[in-house]
Design an enzyme around this catalytic site. Structure first.
Site, PDB file in Angstrom:
ATOM      1  N   GLU A 274       0.639  -1.637  -0.095  1.00  0.00           N
ATOM      2  CA  GLU A 274       0.387  -0.043   0.105  1.00  0.00           C
ATOM      3  C   GLU A 274       1.029   0.453   0.102  1.00  0.00           C
ATOM      4  O   GLU A 274       0.012   2.270  -0.914  1.00  0.00           O
ATOM      5  CB  GLU A 274      -0.953   0.108   0.819  1.00  0.00           C
ATOM      6  CG  GLU A 274      -1.778   1.248   1.794  1.00  0.00           C
ATOM      7  CD  GLU A 274      -3.230   0.696   0.136  1.00  0.00           C
ATOM      8  OE1 GLU A 274      -3.109  -0.125  -0.294  1.00  0.00           O
ATOM      9  OE2 GLU A 274      -3.272   2.560   0.006  1.00  0.00           O
ATOM     10  N   GLY A 275       2.481   0.719   0.483  1.00  0.00           N
ATOM     11  CA  GLY A 275       2.730   2.184   0.445  1.00  0.00           C
ATOM     12  C   GLY A 275       3.279   2.384  -1.435  1.00  0.00           C
ATOM     13  O   GLY A 275       3.576   3.831  -1.063  1.00  0.00           O
ATOM     14  N   HIS A 276       3.472   1.400  -1.837  1.00  0.00           N
ATOM     15  CA  HIS A 276       4.454   2.382  -2.673  1.00  0.00           C
ATOM     16  C   HIS A 276       2.381   3.058  -3.889  1.00  0.00           C
ATOM     17  O   HIS A 276       3.072   3.443  -4.829  1.00  0.00           O
ATOM     18  CB  HIS A 276       4.412   0.651  -3.651  1.00  0.00           C
ATOM     19  CG  HIS A 276       6.027   0.081  -2.956  1.00  0.00           C
ATOM     20  ND1 HIS A 276       6.177  -1.062  -2.760  1.00  0.00           N
ATOM     21  CD2 HIS A 276       6.849   0.691  -3.043  1.00  0.00           C
ATOM     22  CE1 HIS A 276       7.106  -1.219  -2.066  1.00  0.00           C
ATOM     23  NE2 HIS A 276       7.593  -0.427  -2.697  1.00  0.00           N
TER      24      HIS A 276
ATOM     25  N   GLY B  26       8.625   7.503  -0.645  1.00  0.00           N
ATOM     26  CA  GLY B  26       8.060   7.652   1.071  1.00  0.00           C
ATOM     27  C   GLY B  26       8.518   8.118   1.614  1.00  0.00           C
ATOM     28  O   GLY B  26      10.029   8.334   1.439  1.00  0.00           O
ATOM     29  N   GLU B  27       8.703   8.290   2.648  1.00  0.00           N
ATOM     30  CA  GLU B  27       9.862   9.731   3.674  1.00  0.00           C
ATOM     31  C   GLU B  27       9.929   8.297   4.753  1.00  0.00           C
ATOM     32  O   GLU B  27      10.626   7.971   5.285  1.00  0.00           O
ATOM     33  CB  GLU B  27       8.639  10.763   4.380  1.00  0.00           C
ATOM     34  CG  GLU B  27       8.351  12.012   3.958  1.00  0.00           C
ATOM     35  CD  GLU B  27       7.199  12.687   4.526  1.00  0.00           C
ATOM     36  OE1 GLU B  27       7.462  12.250   5.632  1.00  0.00           O
ATOM     37  OE2 GLU B  27       7.496  13.508   4.211  1.00  0.00           O
ATOM     38  N   LYS B  28       9.779   7.094   4.672  1.00  0.00           N
ATOM     39  CA  LYS B  28       9.972   5.690   5.922  1.00  0.00           C
ATOM     40  C   LYS B  28      11.714   5.813   4.874  1.00  0.00           C
ATOM     41  O   LYS B  28      11.723   5.961   6.320  1.00  0.00           O
ATOM     42  CB  LYS B  28       9.540   4.859   4.736  1.00  0.00           C
ATOM     43  CG  LYS B  28       9.106   3.126   6.125  1.00  0.00           C
ATOM     44  CD  LYS B  28       8.872   1.916   5.728  1.00  0.00           C
ATOM     45  CE  LYS B  28      10.723   1.670   5.730  1.00  0.00           C
ATOM     46  NZ  LYS B  28      11.280   0.451   5.273  1.00  0.00           N
ATOM     47  N   ASP B  29      11.830   6.112   4.039  1.00  0.00           N
ATOM     48  CA  ASP B  29      13.455   5.206   3.633  1.00  0.00           C
ATOM     49  C   ASP B  29      13.887   7.327   3.410  1.00  0.00           C
ATOM     50  O   ASP B  29      14.150   7.680   2.706  1.00  0.00           O
ATOM     51  CB  ASP B  29      13.484   5.511   2.787  1.00  0.00           C
ATOM     52  CG  ASP B  29      13.315   4.102   2.647  1.00  0.00           C
ATOM     53  OD1 ASP B  29      13.964   2.710   3.444  1.00  0.00           O
ATOM     54  OD2 ASP B  29      12.517   3.390   1.813  1.00  0.00           O
TER      55      ASP B  29
ATOM     56  N   ARG C  90      10.070  -5.852   3.650  1.00  0.00           N
ATOM     57  CA  ARG C  90      10.673  -6.765   4.486  1.00  0.00           C
ATOM     58  C   ARG C  90       9.873  -7.292   5.443  1.00  0.00           C
ATOM     59  O   ARG C  90       9.885  -8.487   5.974  1.00  0.00           O
ATOM     60  CB  ARG C  90      11.863  -5.741   4.902  1.00  0.00           C
ATOM     61  CG  ARG C  90      13.075  -5.910   4.167  1.00  0.00           C
ATOM     62  CD  ARG C  90      14.220  -4.599   4.437  1.00  0.00           C
ATOM     63  NE  ARG C  90      14.921  -4.146   4.584  1.00  0.00           N
ATOM     64  CZ  ARG C  90      15.426  -4.605   3.470  1.00  0.00           C
ATOM     65  NH1 ARG C  90      16.487  -6.227   4.272  1.00  0.00           N
ATOM     66  NH2 ARG C  90      16.694  -4.781   2.183  1.00  0.00           N
TER      67      ARG C  90
HETATM   68  O1  PAF Z   1      13.989   2.559  -1.903  1.00  0.00           O
HETATM   69  C1  PAF Z   1      13.796   2.042  -2.447  1.00  0.00           C
HETATM   70  O2  PAF Z   1      12.772   0.705  -3.202  1.00  0.00           O
HETATM   71  C2  PAF Z   1      15.360   1.670  -3.500  1.00  0.00           C
HETATM   72  O3  PAF Z   1      16.348   1.980  -2.988  1.00  0.00           O
HETATM   73  C3  PAF Z   1      14.725   2.428  -4.953  1.00  0.00           C
HETATM   74  C4  PAF Z   1      14.865   3.656  -4.825  1.00  0.00           C
HETATM   75  C5  PAF Z   1      13.888   1.675  -5.761  1.00  0.00           C
HETATM   76  C6  PAF Z   1      16.069   2.210  -5.791  1.00  0.00           C
HETATM   77  O4  PAF Z   1      16.658   0.692  -6.169  1.00  0.00           O
END
Ligand code: PAF
Length: 285
Positions: free
Chosen positions: A29-31, A141-144, A181
């Protein structure tokens, strides 16, 4: 790639703007929220799926990364995505591939400290995806959160003609940040996982109330371990804009963490507002 270029050229001739949502698949859902936001802002949306070997510093981690191409395609069907782009590794990285994009400074600590080469691999593939797609804007996403800041800095420094848009973290009902994950969490660990966000929120409240940064971080780290996490890789207060490490809450900040639950590494972050009056007290004259 010719098909990607052809489709983008047709859209451009029709005067449409193009957005890209880079992913490594195992979509959730985040994507989809990134795709929806991109679509809502108008134009065409390309979703890329590429499990980028360059950004994994362990072959075991790369092998364990969840893959679900059929599930991904099904999820995307109703999402508003106009094109799914899934390049092959051999096409991305021919045998004599020898160029990389490295962002200094911002990548030194946090996830960069324990994942050697991760951000260079990520920045390299993201640059290639930006150039291949020719998109006008990209959604992350701001998660990363560190990744978002690294990509924004790279785009600024290299004058890449693309606008990078950060989108809020999407969470499960119990607060766990959505992540590919999470699929690897056994049931018992899944029950423990939401404690990370809960404890980080409590820490943010304590910091905003004027709590000592060192003490709050130490107490929160101990509480994360007591909740059942195996290891705190990092738990730090950083400036919201340039990720400078903060000993005092003198500017708008983020509390960022990476913690291990069994074999699974979870990351999360929460905003921490600087109390009025303390903001910028540390700023240089
Ligand atoms: O966040 C991710 O899924 C990956 O780091 C990305 C931005 C697709 C680059 O491989």
């Amino acid at each position: 790639m010719p098909e990607l270029r052809r489709r983008v050229a047709i859209w451009r001739q029709a005067g449409e703007s193009v957005a890209v949502v880079p992913t490594m698949g195992a979509l959730h859902e985040g994507h989809l929220s990134l795709v929806r936001q991109a679509k809502a802002e108008g134009g065409r949306v390309i979703v890329t799926i590429f499990v980028n070997p360059l950004q994994f510093n362990s072959q075991a981690d790369l092998a364990l990364y969840p893959r679900d191409e059929a599930g991904d395609a099904a999820l995307l069907a109703g999402s508003g995505a106009d094109l799914l782009y899934v390049p092959e590794a051999s096409d991305m990285y021919p045998a004599d591939f020898s160029t990389s994009v490295a962002v200094a400074g911002l990548t030194d600590g946090l996830c960069g400290a324990n994942r050697v080469g991760h951000f260079t691999g990520m920045a390299t593939v993201v640059t290639k995806l930006f150039l291949r797609s020719g998109a006008d804007c990209a959604y992350f996403g701001e998660k990363d959160f560190q990744q978002l800041r690294v990509v924004q800095r790279m785009v600024r420094d290299l004058d890449l003609p693309i606008r990078v848009i950060g989108c809020p973290t999407i969470r499960e009902a119990d607060g766990l940040a959505m992540s590919s994950r999470n699929r690897r969490l056994p049931q018992a660990a899944r029950a423990v996982a939401p404690a990370l966000y809960r404890l980080m929120q409590e820490a943010a409240v304590a910091l905003e109330a004027g709590g000592d940064v060192g003490a709050v971080l130490a107490e929160t780290g101990a509480a994360v371990l007591a909740a059942g996490f195996a290891r705190v890789e990092y738990l730090e207060l950083r400036a919201e804009d340039d990720l400078t490490r903060l000993e005092r809450l003198s500017r708008p900040a983020r509390l960022l963490a990476a913690c291990w639950l069994g074999e699974v590494r979870l990351i999360d972050n929460v905003p921490v507002r600087a109390p009025a009056g303390r903001e910028d007290r540390d700023a240089p004259c």
